[in-house]
Design an enzyme around this catalytic site. Structure first.
Site, short mmCIF file in Angstrom:
data_model
loop_
_atom_site.label_atom_id
_atom_site.label_comp_id
_atom_site.label_asym_id
_atom_site.label_seq_id
_atom_site.Cartn_x
_atom_site.Cartn_y
_atom_site.Cartn_z
N TYR A 160 0.66 -1.11 -0.11
CA TYR A 160 0.19 -0.07 -0.10
C TYR A 160 0.82 1.64 -0.04
O TYR A 160 2.34 1.44 0.99
CB TYR A 160 -0.58 -0.09 1.23
CG TYR A 160 -2.08 1.13 1.40
CD1 TYR A 160 -3.12 0.89 0.56
CD2 TYR A 160 -1.41 1.95 1.99
CE1 TYR A 160 -4.11 2.78 0.59
CE2 TYR A 160 -2.39 3.04 2.25
CZ TYR A 160 -3.32 3.60 1.31
OH TYR A 160 -4.26 4.68 1.72
N TRP B 218 1.01 6.02 -1.37
CA TRP B 218 0.82 6.78 -2.64
C TRP B 218 2.23 7.14 -3.70
O TRP B 218 1.42 7.65 -5.03
CB TRP B 218 0.92 7.62 -1.84
CG TRP B 218 -1.14 7.90 -1.45
CD1 TRP B 218 -1.66 7.30 -0.74
CD2 TRP B 218 -2.15 8.91 -2.19
NE1 TRP B 218 -2.79 8.01 -0.73
CE2 TRP B 218 -2.85 8.77 -1.35
CE3 TRP B 218 -1.71 10.00 -2.89
CZ2 TRP B 218 -4.34 9.91 -1.55
CZ3 TRP B 218 -3.01 10.84 -3.39
CH2 TRP B 218 -4.13 11.04 -2.41
P1 PGD Z 1 3.54 7.76 1.65
O1 PGD Z 1 3.99 9.11 2.80
O2 PGD Z 1 2.57 8.70 0.35
O3 PGD Z 1 2.51 7.18 3.17
O4 PGD Z 1 0.16 5.82 3.54
P2 PGD Z 1 1.96 5.76 2.48
O5 PGD Z 1 2.18 4.90 2.73
O6 PGD Z 1 1.05 6.26 0.90
O7 PGD Z 1 4.40 7.06 1.34
C1 PGD Z 1 4.61 6.92 0.04
C2 PGD Z 1 6.15 6.17 0.39
O8 PGD Z 1 5.96 6.18 -1.75
C3 PGD Z 1 7.08 7.53 0.57
O9 PGD Z 1 7.84 6.96 1.78
C4 PGD Z 1 7.65 8.22 -1.11
O10 PGD Z 1 9.26 8.58 -0.87
C5 PGD Z 1 8.06 6.53 -2.11
N1 PGD Z 1 7.92 6.59 -2.84
C6 PGD Z 1 7.48 8.74 -3.83
N2 PGD Z 1 7.20 7.49 -5.40
C7 PGD Z 1 8.21 6.59 -5.24
C8 PGD Z 1 8.24 6.01 -6.61
O11 PGD Z 1 8.22 6.61 -7.39
N3 PGD Z 1 8.73 5.13 -5.81
C9 PGD Z 1 9.46 3.95 -5.03
N4 PGD Z 1 9.67 2.84 -4.99
N5 PGD Z 1 8.47 4.50 -4.15
C10 PGD Z 1 8.02 5.96 -4.38
C11 PGD Z 1 -0.29 7.09 3.64
C12 PGD Z 1 -1.80 6.74 4.55
O12 PGD Z 1 -1.37 6.46 5.83
C13 PGD Z 1 -2.48 6.71 4.32
S1 PGD Z 1 -3.32 7.61 2.49
C14 PGD Z 1 -3.80 7.69 5.12
S2 PGD Z 1 -5.10 8.28 5.13
C15 PGD Z 1 -3.59 6.93 6.62
N6 PGD Z 1 -3.62 8.45 7.41
C16 PGD Z 1 -3.45 8.33 8.28
C17 PGD Z 1 -4.29 8.62 9.81
O13 PGD Z 1 -5.37 10.01 9.30
N7 PGD Z 1 -3.53 8.92 10.89
C18 PGD Z 1 -2.95 7.76 11.71
N8 PGD Z 1 -2.57 7.53 13.04
N9 PGD Z 1 -2.29 7.15 10.61
C19 PGD Z 1 -2.34 6.96 8.84
N10 PGD Z 1 -2.09 6.80 8.38
C20 PGD Z 1 -2.25 6.36 6.12
#
Ligand code: PGD
Length: 769
Positions: free
Chosen positions: A116, A118
């Protein structure tokens, strides 16, 4: 200019989840500027310049020493060990061998590829599509994850009670309608701009602030129900009802109770368009359980005075009212209930299907809600077919890894957790998104092998056995596209890859060769050829409509392509209202299900057959007297580029900032700017504190996304010195129905931190030898 960096001195178009922009490299310095047509750009793009060449980036493939020396197997040293750098060919051979071992001796059911996250905006280098396509090619499938951390509860309950989740959120009340028609917006959990300023795939016009302002100027009243004043923009002058977190369902029940007992509800609407009202009404009026859900009952639960509840209910009558419920409310214990009860409140007001009225579930939660849909298809990389078929609800990952073979309930089924040997992650950060991170560490210690593709040394990468450095979006070409934004963007490459970083596609292409599935994975195309191929779908869509359809090279040279959009027609809700027999909702009854036979038939105490107030297990009490709201950050997307200047600029003393009411702070001898320790029996973290009256007393707020930074990684429950609230949150599903993430809300105590301030090392690369 360094030889390493491409000569991109002119501005070139690019895109991100937080906005379309253009960028240039001048003398090694990255310059970014927002799309000129964006009325309200998102400053998160300002994280790029300092992030591009930051030492937190991963420069070369790395293998954890313990895994290298002792081979695959459960190991609590993950996240504590040092790394050994390795050349690409060697690491791909090594990983290819491990993938073959797992495939031959355990099969796809031993691989968790839910992965999972983004990742980045481009539609070809979309990490989830790439990893799933690879695992489908190489293994014939994998254990997947379903639903999301965003909307885990809503996306499961909505099909039972309202119909299509995508239509509810993406083809319903628009911002145009709010600007023109709404007379009152009652926003449970608000519609904070920091959330709507982000849209997966990109966003060229941030319209939400302008739409709310226009509505306000026309005389629309906004009412915010939230413990945080900042959940609606200041410009709308909202009346603020600061309820106790997690009590919105009780408040909604009391509003409907007042409407019903004062004869202000729309019985004709309920009779024609809903099913199950009589059963629910018996519960509402207390005929079923002896407790009427009136304002007096709700007052102590919600912290809102009974008379204020009654007054609000009366104000809802006779106006064009839009009820919105933020995703945040369903990211909590019994999160299904506010989603369902919001629909019942809107139905009782009889406005569903009218322009600017009814139920705008999750409007404002993300940038592609409340907008017109594109009328031509966008570029999408096929993921192939997962022939294995097993899955878990996404937020149950630690349960799965810790309890193979045990049973759990999900959406009316009894399912069994698989026995996972290999976890493969690309484009996500479970050490950001999951709850109870100390438990997650134990879970990751159980597998044979953890593989991570990352652009930076997140805690997830630090816990991996094999770390493969991925390019950042700016270092590759792609197409930016979101289904509800009219601008398709030719994402030009702005910079050369950092160190030895490779595109996820190239990494998987290299592995697929080693696994004998190169043709299935690559179809013989280079990245550029894939962009041509994916673009052709949109081009054909334009041609089919007799519209100008530039060829790929023209699109690439122009940088953007404006796409036609569909009508703002209210979607299935308008059609249903106009003729419910001809246009039934896709629910079992064809109507809004206020009582659901299906859900009742599942027999779950945690989600009965109609919306109900179900007191949560976790409430403030002795030892943990405060609620913690762990919401979305404003200066980065989730944890992405937390090391960028814009994100760093929002921290104090290098730490994430928690908000607290001055009265709670005074009671604990805490002053504005102090470093505080937040703790409960799951863990503890440090944060800097900001005192504000714009938060309900008894509540602390700490956004997610500060990188997990254990003071002593050897410890099983280390102090996170940086401020990641997920060391505190509870790893439990919303209910046995949806098993969604409950990370938004937990309970804590807070104290002033008086020890020596530990350094922040989250952005330092780990030891490598
Ligand atoms: P991101 O920080 O977007 O978080 O969780 P998610 O895992 O989506 O992580 C994306 C990662 O992908 C980053 O580390 C980035 O460096 C890496 N990345 C970016 N581009 C690339 C690429 O092209 N290739 C590769 N291999 N890596 C890449 C998000 C999730 O967290 C979401 S959507 C929600 S809504 C939740 N919200 C909460 C919340 O409200 N409260 C708590 N306590 N926890 C939550 N967690 C959830």
């Amino acid at each position: 200019m360094s030889a390493e960096i491409a000569a991109t001195t002119e501005f070139h178009p690019h895109s991100s989840h937080w906005g379309v922009f253009s960028a240039a490299l001048r003398d090694g310095e990255l310059l970014v500027r927002p799309h000129p047509g964006d009325p309200d750009p998102n400053d998160i793009i300002q994280n790029f310049p300092s992030a591009l060449r930051h030492p937190a980036r991963i420069a070369q493939p790395m293998v954890r020493r313990g895994w290298l020396e002792r081979g695959p197997g459960p190991d609590r040293r993950r996240g504590r060990d040092e790394f050994v750098p390795m050349p690409w060919d060697a690491v791909l051979d090594l990983l290819g061998g491990e993938l073959r071992r797992i495939r031959d001796s355990h099969g796809p059911g031993a691989v968790f590829g839910g992965s999972y996250g983004w990742a980045s905006a481009g539609r070809f280098h979309h990490a989830q599509s790439q990893i799933h396509r690879f695992l489908n090619s190489a293994f014939g499938g994998y254990v997947a994850s379903v639903n999301s951390y965003s909307s885990g509860a809503a996306s499961v309950i909505v099909p039972h009670i309202l119909g299509n989740y995508e239509e509810l959120t993406k083809h319903n009340v628009t911002w145009e309608q709010v600007a023109q028609h709404s007379e009152m917006v009652l926003a449970f959990g608000g519609m904070a701009l920091k959330n709507s300023m982000v849209a997966g795939g990109g966003i060229s016009e941030h319209v939400e602030r302008g739409a709310m302002q226009a509505a306000r100027e026309r005389g629309c009243d906004f009412v915010l129900v939230s413990p945080l004043r900042g959940d609606l923009p200041e410009e709308v002058g909202a009346e603020w009802i600061a309820n106790i977190p997690g009590t919105d369902t009780a408040l909604m029940l009391a509003l409907v109770h007042t409407l019903v007992t004062e004869g202000l509800h729309d019985q004709a609407f309920l009779d024609r368009f809903t099913t199950g009202w009589p059963v629910f009404e018996r519960y509402l009026l207390g005929e079923a359980d002896g407790q009427s859900k009136d304002a007096k009952w709700a007052a102590p639960i919600t912290g809102v005075a009974a008379e204020a509840i009654r007054t609000l209910a009366r104000r809802l009558h006779g106006r064009r009212v839009l009820v919105t419920v933020a995703h945040a409310l369903q990211r909590a214990e019994h999160g299904e209930q506010p989603v369902w009860m919001g629909a019942v409140l809107a139905a009782a007001l009889g406005q569903i299907g009218l322009p600017g009225g009814g139920y705008g579930y999750a409007l404002g939660a993300i940038g592609y809600y409340g907008r017109r849909a594109n009328a031509v298809p966008g570029p999408t990389l096929s993921q192939g077919r997962n022939r294995h078929g097993n899955y878990i609800p996404v937020a149950r990952i630690a349960d799965m890894l810790l309890n193979p073979g045990t049973q759990y309930r999900y959406n009316g089924q009894t399912r069994t957790y698989p026995d996972i040997r290999l976890v493969y992650w690309a484009g996500g950060n479970p050490f950001h998104h999951h709850q109870d991170l100390n438990r997650l560490r134990q879970a990751f210690a159980r597998v044979d092998t953890l593989v991570v593709h990352e652009l930076a040394w997140t805690a997830t990468a630090r816990h991996a056995d094999i770390v493969l450095p991925a390019t950042m979006t700016l270092e590759r070409e792609d197409i930016g596209y979101s289904s509800h934004d009219p601008l398709m963007v030719a994402m030009h490459r702005i910079a050369e890859p950092y160190g030895e970083a490779r595109d996820d596609y190239d990494i998987f292409a290299g592995l697929s060769g080693r696994l004998g599935v190169a043709e299935a994975f690559t179809e013989g195309r280079t990245s550029r050829e894939w962009l041509h191929h994916l673009y052709a779908r949109t081009q054909q869509g334009l041609r089919d409509q007799g519209l100008p359809a530039p060829d790929f090279e023209e699109f690439w040279a122009a940088g953007t392509l404006r796409l036609p959009q569909g009508p703002d027609d209210g979607g299935p809700w308008r059609a249903f209202r106009e003729d419910p027999e001809a246009n039934p909702l896709p629910t079992p009854s064809g109507r809004i299900e206020i009582f659901s036979e299906t859900i009742a038939g599942f027999g779950e105490a945690s989600c009965p057959g109609h919306p109900a107030w179900l007191p949560p297990d976790e409430i403030p009490g002795a030892g943990t007297p405060l609620h913690l709201v762990a919401n979305q950050p404003a200066t980065r997307l989730h944890s992405q580029l937390d090391f960028g200047d814009h994100s760093i600029g929002s921290k104090r003393r290098g730490r994430e900032v928690a908000s607290m009411h001055p009265a709670d702070a005074a009671a604990r001898g805490i002053a504005d700017g102090d470093v505080i320790r937040l703790f409960n029996d799951r863990g503890a973290c440090l944060a800097a504190v900001r005192l504000t009256p714009e938060i309900r007393p008894g509540v602390v707020q700490l956004a997610t996304g500060a990188w997990y930074d254990p003071e002593d990684p050897e410890d099983d429950r280390p102090l996170c010195v940086h401020g990641n609230p997920n060391v505190l949150t509870r790893d439990a599903g919303t209910s046995a129905l949806a098993q969604g993430c409950t990370g938004q809300l937990t309970v804590v105590e807070v104290e002033r931190f008086t020890g020596n301030l530990p350094p922040i090392r989250a952005f330092d690369p780990p030891q490598a030898r």
